[in-house]
Design a protein around this motif. Sequence first.
Motif, short mmCIF file in Angstrom:
data_model
loop_
_atom_site.label_atom_id
_atom_site.label_comp_id
_atom_site.label_asym_id
_atom_site.label_seq_id
_atom_site.Cartn_x
_atom_site.Cartn_y
_atom_site.Cartn_z
N LEU A 192 44.39 49.95 36.61
CA LEU A 192 44.06 48.75 35.83
C LEU A 192 44.54 47.49 36.55
O LEU A 192 43.83 46.48 36.58
N ARG A 193 45.72 47.57 37.14
CA ARG A 193 46.23 46.41 37.88
C ARG A 193 45.34 46.11 39.09
O ARG A 193 45.07 44.94 39.40
N ALA A 194 44.92 47.16 39.79
CA ALA A 194 44.06 46.96 40.95
C ALA A 194 42.74 46.32 40.54
O ALA A 194 42.24 45.41 41.21
N LEU A 195 42.16 46.78 39.44
CA LEU A 195 40.93 46.18 38.94
C LEU A 195 41.13 44.69 38.64
O LEU A 195 40.31 43.85 39.04
N PHE A 196 42.22 44.40 37.97
CA PHE A 196 42.50 43.01 37.59
C PHE A 196 42.68 42.13 38.83
O PHE A 196 42.08 41.05 38.93
N GLU A 197 43.50 42.58 39.76
CA GLU A 197 43.76 41.78 40.96
C GLU A 197 42.50 41.61 41.80
O GLU A 197 42.24 40.51 42.32
N ASN A 198 41.72 42.67 41.95
CA ASN A 198 40.47 42.55 42.70
C ASN A 198 39.54 41.56 42.03
O ASN A 198 38.84 40.79 42.70
N TRP A 199 39.51 41.60 40.72
CA TRP A 199 38.59 40.76 39.95
C TRP A 199 38.90 39.28 40.11
O TRP A 199 38.01 38.46 40.36
N ILE A 200 40.18 38.90 39.94
CA ILE A 200 40.51 37.48 39.98
C ILE A 200 40.45 36.90 41.39
O ILE A 200 40.40 35.68 41.56
N SER A 201 40.43 37.77 42.40
CA SER A 201 40.34 37.27 43.77
C SER A 201 38.94 37.36 44.35
O SER A 201 38.64 36.77 45.39
N TRP A 202 38.04 38.10 43.67
CA TRP A 202 36.72 38.35 44.23
C TRP A 202 35.89 37.09 44.52
O TRP A 202 35.39 36.94 45.65
N PRO A 203 35.72 36.15 43.58
CA PRO A 203 34.88 35.00 43.89
C PRO A 203 35.32 34.23 45.12
O PRO A 203 34.50 33.79 45.92
N GLN A 204 36.64 34.08 45.28
CA GLN A 204 37.14 33.35 46.44
C GLN A 204 36.92 34.15 47.72
O GLN A 204 36.49 33.60 48.74
N ARG A 205 37.17 35.46 47.66
CA ARG A 205 36.95 36.30 48.85
C ARG A 205 35.48 36.33 49.24
O ARG A 205 35.14 36.41 50.42
N ALA A 206 34.60 36.28 48.23
CA ALA A 206 33.16 36.35 48.49
C ALA A 206 32.54 34.97 48.73
O ALA A 206 31.32 34.87 48.93
N HIS A 207 33.37 33.92 48.72
CA HIS A 207 32.90 32.55 48.94
C HIS A 207 31.81 32.17 47.94
O HIS A 207 30.76 31.63 48.30
N LEU A 208 32.09 32.45 46.67
CA LEU A 208 31.16 32.10 45.59
C LEU A 208 31.65 30.80 44.95
O LEU A 208 32.63 30.81 44.22
N PRO A 209 30.97 29.69 45.20
CA PRO A 209 31.50 28.38 44.81
C PRO A 209 31.62 28.16 43.31
O PRO A 209 32.47 27.39 42.86
N GLY A 210 30.79 28.86 42.52
CA GLY A 210 30.84 28.66 41.08
C GLY A 210 31.43 29.83 40.33
O GLY A 210 31.29 29.93 39.11
N GLY A 211 32.10 30.73 41.03
CA GLY A 211 32.69 31.90 40.39
C GLY A 211 31.70 33.04 40.25
O GLY A 211 30.66 33.06 40.92
N CYS A 212 32.01 33.98 39.38
CA CYS A 212 31.21 35.18 39.22
C CYS A 212 29.78 34.84 38.79
O CYS A 212 29.57 34.21 37.74
N PRO A 213 28.75 35.27 39.55
CA PRO A 213 27.37 34.94 39.20
C PRO A 213 26.93 35.58 37.89
O PRO A 213 26.12 34.99 37.16
N ILE A 214 27.43 36.77 37.57
CA ILE A 214 26.97 37.42 36.35
C ILE A 214 27.61 36.78 35.13
O ILE A 214 27.01 36.73 34.06
#
Length: 213
Positions: free
Chosen positions: A100-122
């Motif tokens: 659960l911690r891994a899911l949470f940490e991956n989630w909050i860092s994903w938009p920045q790691r993926a260079h998504l300027p407006g956050g999660c597209p979905i």
Amino acid sequence: MPPVAQRPRTQHPTTLRPTKGEETRSQILAAAVVQASASGFESLTIGTLAEHTGLSKSGLFAHFGSKLELQMAALDEAARQFTEAVFLPAMKAPRGVKRLRALFENWISWPQRAHLPGGCPIDAATREYSHQPGPMRDAVIERQKVLDRELRKAVQLAIETGELAPRTDAGQWVFDLLGILLVFSRSELMLGIEEARRRARASFERLLRATAA
């Protein structure tokens, strides 16, 4: 942001390398996901993507025959990227709270790691189509249902390992988790990414403590 089931493909070793057409399609969809993050899925048109990718409109039409087809493909690509960046790495962690911690940490860092300027597209698509009936709204709802189901499974495993209390309501736990994540995404602009992450982590830890065995 929900996981997407990938169809297994049986290919001869000599055909594993993507074709030029497949590579071009991947490049188009990568650009489409970034644009959808920044400006929404309704901003996706053959014309705007032609400008962003440097491809001709006729070349784009060869891959996507309509705006809706392009939007649906971009939604699928966003879900695929989320699955690969958030869910699959977390599955390597032991089942339970560590996962659960891994899911949470991956989630909050994903938009920045993926260079998504407006956050999660979905997340953006959920807001964009919440009051617009049609194929895109139906597709977004279906992906959110898949996400909810997979998150509940992860919580249930934490209950079965004895790390979360037996009385824990998995559905409510997921509801609370998504609430933290949504507030996090709304707070980045006001608080800055680091402060928003600090507060999101504090809220996540409180949720774990409140339901610990």
